[in-house]
Design an enzyme around this catalytic site. Structure first.
Site, mmCIF file in Angstrom:
data_model
loop_
_atom_site.group_PDB
_atom_site.id
_atom_site.type_symbol
_atom_site.label_atom_id
_atom_site.label_comp_id
_atom_site.label_asym_id
_atom_site.label_seq_id
_atom_site.Cartn_x
_atom_site.Cartn_y
_atom_site.Cartn_z
ATOM 1 N N CYS A 171 47.544 47.335 38.708
ATOM 2 C CA CYS A 171 47.610 47.133 39.691
ATOM 3 C C CYS A 171 48.620 45.877 39.152
ATOM 4 C CB CYS A 171 46.958 45.996 41.147
ATOM 5 S SG CYS A 171 48.053 46.880 42.643
ATOM 6 N N HIS B 69 43.461 50.402 42.104
ATOM 7 C CA HIS B 69 42.136 49.391 41.601
ATOM 8 C C HIS B 69 40.303 50.794 41.591
ATOM 9 C CE1 HIS B 69 43.875 44.971 42.331
ATOM 10 N NE2 HIS B 69 44.465 46.505 43.220
ATOM 11 N N GLU C 103 37.765 49.346 40.282
ATOM 12 C CA GLU C 103 36.887 48.539 40.414
ATOM 13 C C GLU C 103 36.194 48.466 42.143
ATOM 14 O OE1 GLU C 103 40.544 45.776 41.635
ATOM 15 O OE2 GLU C 103 40.022 47.701 40.064
ATOM 16 N N ASP D 152 18.499 31.020 44.184
ATOM 17 C CA ASP D 152 19.387 30.439 43.019
ATOM 18 C C ASP D 152 18.563 29.947 42.396
ATOM 19 O OD1 ASP D 152 21.080 31.999 43.398
ATOM 20 O OD2 ASP D 152 22.513 31.036 44.238
#
Length: 509
Positions: free
Chosen positions: A79, A167, A169, A225
Site C-alpha cells: 500500500c 493488504h 495480511e 504472560d
C-alpha cells in the site's frame, strides 16, 4: 544467528498483522519504525514496507532512504510502501478518481511472477487507499490490476523488488497468505525454523547465560504472560526464581486460591500475599477510573517492595512484557497518548535498583500460548481469559465500595461459570460483567425494586487490538440474566454489550 524479515513501520493499523501472518509461517520477523531501525546484517532475509495513514503527497510524509535495502535484500512495499517507491523513483501518485476501500478483485495477474505463484486472476483482495499510482517509473512493470486500479501490483525489472496496493495480511484477501509465503519462503528463502520448541531452547540458553546464578524476582498475576515467563525462568534458574502473587482484593471470586494452587502444581517457588484490605481501604469512595488505577499501582508497588525485601540477594526483576508492548514503546509517533495507566508499569525496577529481564519480549499473545503449551502448562492457565491488572475495580463504574464489589463478584462468577458449563468459554477472547452506577425500577414478586443495572460483555479477538462482540446464543444470555437477577441482590436489570473495538474498547474504563 536467527534469520528474520525486517518490517519498516509507517504507522499502519495493519503493521502488527503483517508480522503475525509471517510468524504463522514459522518465520521470525521484527517491526521497527521507518525512522529508527537497526543496521541490517546477514540475518535479514527480506524487507517489507508497511502501509501508513499518511499520503506520499503530504509535505511531511515518511520518506526513509531505501538505498541500504533496495537491491541488497528482497523488498516488498504494501500500500503506502508501494506508492512510496513509485514516488521516490520517478513515478507519480495522485488522488484517486475513485477511492478504493474494501473488497476488490485482481482481474489481471501476471501468473509467471514469483509473487503471484499459484494465484489465479479474479482473486479477492482488500484495498484501503485514497491515492492511486498514475504513472509508473520506467523500470517498474505492472503485474496485477483491478477493475478500477491499473497498477494494483508491480515489480521492478531485474530486481527482487515488488509493490502491491492491497493488504495481503488481512483475512479479506483470499490468497493473502499465499502472497506472503511466496515472498517470505519462495523469494527470500527463509526456512521455517521459528517454532515454540526452537524459541524455548534459545530462550532458556539465553536466560542461563545472562542470569547465571543470580536470584530473580517475578510478580505473578495469574495470567498467561507472567505464567509462561515464570515457567521459562524456572527451567533456566530453578530455585533462584522467587514468584510473588498478590491478592489485591479485586480478583474474581475464589480466584486467588485456584490460581495459587495451579502455580504450586507447576513446581514454582511462590509466595501468596493476601493484601485485599489494604487496597480496598484506599479505594473506598473513589469514582475516577484513572485515580483507581493509580491507587492500585501505588499500593501494588508498596506491597511488592515489602515482600521483595524479604528475599535476599535479588538482582533481577522479571516481567511478562510481550512484543506488542515493545512495538508500542518505540512506535512511529513515539509512545501513544495515555488511554489508561497500567498498574505494574513505571518506576518499580528503578525504585528497587534491579535489572529487568523480559523472557517473552519477542512474542505475540498467541505465540505465548503456544510456547506455554509446549512447556506443558495446564489448560486452566493457558485458556484463561485476559484480565485487567486493576481487576474488578475498573468494571465497577462509579463510587467504589466493598458492597458493590461483592455484588459484581457474584454476577461475574455466574457469567464466567455459565460460559464454562455451556462450552462457550474457549470461543470467547474475554468476558466480563460491568456494574453500572445506574438504577432502574423493577418488580420482584409483589414488590417494587430500584436496583443497579449490569452489563454482560463478551468479545472475540486474536490479540485484543481489535475485537468483535461475541454472538452468544439468546437462550444462553436469557439463562445468565435470569440467574444473576434471581441470585444477586442489588441487580434487577441485565443488558448485553454489542459494541466492537474500535470504536469502543473492550473494558468500559
Amino acid at each position: 544467528m536467527q534469520e528474520k524479515i525486517l518490517i519498516l513501520d509507517f504507522g499502519s493499523q495493519y503493521t502488527q498483522l503483517i508480522a503475525r501472518r509471517i510468524r504463522e509461517l514459522s518465520v521470525y520477523c521484527e517491526i521497527h519504525p521507518f525512522n529508527h531501525y537497526p543496521e541490517p546484517d546477514n540475518s535479514v532475509k527480506g524487507v517489507i514496507l508497511s502501509g501508513s495513514p499518511f499520503s506520499v503527497r503530504d509535505d511531511n510524509h515518511p520518506d526513509p532512504d531505501l538505498s541500504g535495502f533496495r537491491g541488497r535484500f528482497p523488498l516488498l512495499g504494501v500500500c503506502y510502501g508501494a506508492q512510496l517507491m513509485v514516488q521516490k523513483y520517478g513515478g507519480q501518485v495522485m488522488p484517486g478518481k475513485i477511492r478504493e476501500y474494501g473488497n476488490a478483485n485482481l482481474i489481471h495477474i501476471d501468473e509467471s511472477d514469483l509473487l503471484f505463484k499459484g494465484i489465479k486472476p479474479g482473486t479477492r483482495v482488500w484495498m484501503s487507499h485514497a491515492d492511486t499510482i498514475e504513472r509508473m517509473p520506467d523500470s517498474f512493470r505492472i503485474t496485477g490490476s483491478t477493475a478500477t486500479v491499473k497498477a494494483g501490483a508491480y515489480k521492478i525489472v531485474d530486481e527482487l523488488t515488488w509493490g502491491i496496493q492491497f493488504h495481503p495480511e488481512v483475512y479479506h484477501t483470499t490468497d493473502g497468505m499465499q502472497v506472503l509465503e511466496n515472498f517470505v519462503i519462495g523469494i527470500c528463502g527463509c526456512s521455517r525454523n521459528w517454532t515454540p520448541d526452537s524459541f524455548i531452547e534459545t530462550a532458556i540458553d539465553n536466560l542461563k547465560r545472562e542470569l547465571g546464578t543470580d536470584r530473580v524476582l517475578l510478580g505473578l498475576s495469574g495470567g498467561v504472560d507472567s505464567s509462561v515467563a515464570a515457567s521459562l525462568l524456572n527451567r533456566a534458574v530453578g530455585g533462584n526464581l522467587t514468584c510473588i502473587f498478590i491478592d489485591n482484593g479485586l480478583l474474581r471470586k475464589n480466584e486467588y486460591e485456584a490460581v495459587l494452587e495451579s502455580y504450586c502444581d507447576m513446581g514454582l517457588n511462590i509466595k501468596g500475599v493476601k493484601a485485599g484490605d489494604r487496597f480496598l481501604d484506599q479505594l473506598e469512595g473513589v469514582v475516577d477510573p484513572e485515580t483507581k488505577r493509580k491507587i492500585i499501582g501505588r499500593v501494588f508497588i508498596e506491597v511488592f517492595e515489602e515482600e521483595a525485601k524479604k528475599v535476599r540477594d535479588v538482582r533481577w526483576l522479571a516481567q511478562g512484557t510481550i512484543y506488542p508492548d515493545v512495538i508500542e514503546s518505540v512506535s512511529v509517533n513515539g509512545p501513544s497518548a495515555t488511554i489508561k495507566s497500567h498498574h505494574n508499569v513505571g518506576g518499580l525496577p528503578e525504585k528497587m535498583n534491579l535489572k529487568v529481564i523480559e523472557p517473552l519480549r519477542l512474542l505475540f499473545k498467541d505465540e505465548v500460548r503456544r510456547v506455554g503449551k509446549a512447556l506443558g502448562l495446564p489448560d486452566a492457565i493457558l485458556s484463561r481469559h485476559p484480565f485487567p491488572g486493576p481487576g474488578l475495580a475498573i468494571r465497577l463504574l462509579g463510587v467504589m465500595t466493598r458492597e458493590k464489589l461483592d455484588i459484581l463478584k457474584e454476577a461475574d462468577h455466574i457469567f464466567i461459570e455459565a460460559l464454562k458449563k455451556h462450552g462457550l468459554y474457549d470461543s470467547v477472547w474475554q468476558a466480563a460483567v460491568i456494574l453500572l452506577p445506574v438504577q432502574s425500577v423493577g418488580v420482584m414478586g409483589d414488590e417494587r425494586t430500584y436496583e443497579n443495572a449490569a452489563v454482560l460483555r463478551a468479545v472475540v479477538s486474536t490479540d485484543g487490538m481489535t475485537a468483535d462482540w461475541s454472538h452468544l446464543p439468546y437462550e444462553f444470555l436469557g439463562t445468565v440474566s435470569n440467574e444473576i437477577i434471581n441470585k444477586v441482590r442489588g441487580i434487577n436489570r441485565v443488558v448485553y454489550d454489542i459494541s466492537s473495538k474500535p470504536p469502543s474498547t473492550i473494558e468500559w474504563e
